[in-house]
Write an enzyme that holds these catalytic residues in place. Structure first.
Site, short mmCIF file in Angstrom:
data_model
loop_
_atom_site.label_atom_id
_atom_site.label_comp_id
_atom_site.label_asym_id
_atom_site.label_seq_id
_atom_site.Cartn_x
_atom_site.Cartn_y
_atom_site.Cartn_z
CE1 TYR A 68 6.57 51.51 47.58
CE2 TYR A 68 7.08 52.47 49.71
CZ TYR A 68 6.15 52.06 48.78
OH TYR A 68 4.82 52.19 49.03
NE ARG B 279 11.65 60.15 42.80
CZ ARG B 279 11.74 61.43 42.59
NH1 ARG B 279 11.55 61.92 41.39
NH2 ARG B 279 12.03 62.24 43.59
CB CYS C 214 1.31 46.81 46.26
SG CYS C 214 -0.45 47.13 46.41
#
Length: 170
Positions: A106, A120, A137
């Site tokens: 991430y 985030r 993803c």
């Protein structure tokens, strides 16, 4: 009136369904045969009645080709999602550039978007992605390399990553 075509392809980890608009763009996709949850992922401005067909054209062929080992087959299939936000649009375009067999964290994904502190927001872009597999993803992992979440289940994510790894390391 716009009508979306749904088509389902069998995969080693279950059925995969695409919702395709008349222009050939995928508006939603996921590991299910039920079009209702897929349609719920589509922004209200892009929703339309759905009719099932065995073949949704280029999208169906691309998924079959991906499963047969042509991992780049999904790259040319257009997708259409509505976000209401510049970052999420950029994040989804960036996800399509993450190569099979080369997952990112991430944090790494946020860096690729040009906003390294937006970890985030990058994770949220994954969570709100309506076009699984085509906007990959599943190629984003936690910082420690573990799988993290996936709308369609961790077993599916694990299989997809393994499929890509097997084909890119041979």
């Amino acid at each position: 009136m716009t009508i979306l075509t749904s088509s389902t392809v069998d995969t080693p980890v279950g059925a995969f369904t695409v919702l395709v608009d008349p222009d050939g763009a995928v508006r939603a996709a996921g590991f299910t045969t039920d079009t209702d949850p897929l349609l719920a992922l589509v922004h209200p401005s892009l929703r339309a009645p759905v009719r099932a067909l065995p073949d949704a054209g280029a999208a169906t062929r691309a998924v079959a080709d991906y499963l047969d080992g042509r991992l780049d087959a999904l790259d040319a299939v257009p997708v259409r999602q509505h976000t209401g936000g510049e970052f999420r649009d950029r994040a989804w375009r960036t996800l399509r550039e993450v190569k099979p067999g080369q997952p990112v964290t991430y944090t790494g994904f946020a860096e690729l978007t040009g906003r390294p502190r937006a970890v985030r927001a990058a994770a949220a872009a994954c969570a709100y992605n309506a076009v699984a597999l085509l906007v990959p993803c599943h190629r984003v992992l936690r910082t420690d390399g573990s799988l993290g979440g996936y709308r369609w289940g961790l077993d599916v994510k694990k299989w997809l990553l393994g499929h890509e790894r097997r084909l890119t390391t041979t």
